[in-house]
Design a protein around this motif. Structure first.
Motif, PDB file in Angstrom:
ATOM      1  N   CYS A  17      -0.886  11.124  -8.787  1.00  0.00           N
ATOM      2  CA  CYS A  17      -2.317  11.441  -8.797  1.00  0.00           C
ATOM      3  C   CYS A  17      -2.862  11.779  -7.412  1.00  0.00           C
ATOM      4  CB  CYS A  17      -3.110  10.297  -9.412  1.00  0.00           C
ATOM      5  SG  CYS A  17      -2.972   8.759  -8.509  1.00  0.00           S
ATOM      6  N   GLY A  18      -2.035  11.645  -6.364  1.00  0.00           N
ATOM      7  CA  GLY A  18      -2.469  11.985  -5.015  1.00  0.00           C
ATOM      8  C   GLY A  18      -3.360  10.942  -4.359  1.00  0.00           C
ATOM      9  N   LEU A  19      -3.312   9.685  -4.843  1.00  0.00           N
ATOM     10  CA  LEU A  19      -4.153   8.619  -4.296  1.00  0.00           C
ATOM     11  C   LEU A  19      -3.326   7.571  -3.577  1.00  0.00           C
ATOM     12  CD1 LEU A  19      -6.519   8.021  -7.350  1.00  0.00           C
ATOM     13  CD2 LEU A  19      -7.024   9.313  -5.276  1.00  0.00           C
ATOM     14  N   ILE A  20      -3.974   6.849  -2.666  1.00  0.00           N
ATOM     15  CA  ILE A  20      -3.356   5.701  -2.008  1.00  0.00           C
ATOM     16  C   ILE A  20      -3.763   4.467  -2.805  1.00  0.00           C
ATOM     17  CG2 ILE A  20      -3.297   4.303   0.087  1.00  0.00           C
ATOM     18  CD1 ILE A  20      -3.881   6.920   1.630  1.00  0.00           C
ATOM     19  N   ARG A  21      -2.785   3.668  -3.181  1.00  0.00           N
ATOM     20  CA  ARG A  21      -3.025   2.497  -4.025  1.00  0.00           C
ATOM     21  C   ARG A  21      -2.440   1.244  -3.369  1.00  0.00           C
ATOM     22  NH1 ARG A  21      -4.514   3.890  -9.279  1.00  0.00           N
ATOM     23  NH2 ARG A  21      -4.277   6.097  -9.750  1.00  0.00           N
ATOM     24  N   THR A  22      -2.855   0.077  -3.871  1.00  0.00           N
ATOM     25  CA  THR A  22      -2.344  -1.202  -3.388  1.00  0.00           C
ATOM     26  C   THR A  22      -2.009  -2.100  -4.573  1.00  0.00           C
ATOM     27  OG1 THR A  22      -3.688  -1.060  -1.386  1.00  0.00           O
ATOM     28  CG2 THR A  22      -2.851  -3.226  -1.959  1.00  0.00           C
ATOM     29  N   THR A  53       0.881  -1.167   0.000  1.00  0.00           N
ATOM     30  CA  THR A  53       0.000   0.000   0.000  1.00  0.00           C
ATOM     31  C   THR A  53       0.918   1.217   0.000  1.00  0.00           C
ATOM     32  OG1 THR A  53      -1.623  -1.237   1.282  1.00  0.00           O
ATOM     33  CG2 THR A  53      -1.871   1.172   1.227  1.00  0.00           C
ATOM     34  N   TYR A  54       0.682   2.133  -0.941  1.00  0.00           N
ATOM     35  CA  TYR A  54       1.606   3.251  -1.106  1.00  0.00           C
ATOM     36  C   TYR A  54       0.871   4.506  -1.560  1.00  0.00           C
ATOM     37  CZ  TYR A  54       1.176   2.292  -6.105  1.00  0.00           C
ATOM     38  OH  TYR A  54       0.677   2.119  -7.373  1.00  0.00           O
ATOM     39  N   PHE A  55       1.527   5.644  -1.375  1.00  0.00           N
ATOM     40  CA  PHE A  55       0.999   6.924  -1.829  1.00  0.00           C
ATOM     41  C   PHE A  55       1.515   7.175  -3.237  1.00  0.00           C
ATOM     42  CE2 PHE A  55       1.499  11.589  -2.222  1.00  0.00           C
ATOM     43  CZ  PHE A  55       0.147  11.910  -2.206  1.00  0.00           C
ATOM     44  N   ASP A  56       0.604   7.306  -4.197  1.00  0.00           N
ATOM     45  CA  ASP A  56       0.951   7.608  -5.584  1.00  0.00           C
ATOM     46  C   ASP A  56       0.972   9.121  -5.749  1.00  0.00           C
ATOM     47  OD1 ASP A  56       1.158   7.955  -8.331  1.00  0.00           O
ATOM     48  OD2 ASP A  56      -0.246   6.337  -8.808  1.00  0.00           O
ATOM     49  N   ALA A  57       2.160   9.697  -5.730  1.00  0.00           N
ATOM     50  CA  ALA A  57       2.314  11.155  -5.774  1.00  0.00           C
ATOM     51  C   ALA A  57       1.851  11.742  -7.103  1.00  0.00           C
ATOM     52  CB  ALA A  57       3.759  11.538  -5.508  1.00  0.00           C
TER      53      ALA A  57
END
Length: 78
Positions: free
Chosen positions: A35-40, A29-33
């Motif tokens: 698009c500003g979303l948290i993804r897995t 689980t990480y922060f996608d800088a």
């Protein structure tokens, strides 16, 4: 750069108990800088998950967490 990677659950043997420990997958689980979303994302091995997590922690706001979870039944048959 603070990598802030947490692999304590992923590297603790027997944490999932019984036979399930042999059939694990690793969720990052990480922060996608971008698009500003948290993804897995899911990976079959811990080294793959760690490489992916490291690539996604690119600045001071970046973070990633690796969790070991029992593999889904559909993935076990593959």
């Amino acid at each position: 750069m603070d990598t802030n990677l947490s692999t304590s659950q992923a590297t603790t043997p027997g944490r999932l108990g019984g036979d399930a420990a042999a059939h694990r997958e690793f969720h990052v689980t990480y922060f996608d800088a971008d698009c500003g979303l948290i993804r897995t994302e899911a990976f079959d091995t811990l080294p793959e998950a760690e490489r992916f997590a490291s690539r996604n922690v690119t600045d001071e706001d970046g973070w990633a967490v690796i969790d070991a979870v029992p593999a889904e039944q559909g993935r076990l048959a593959a």
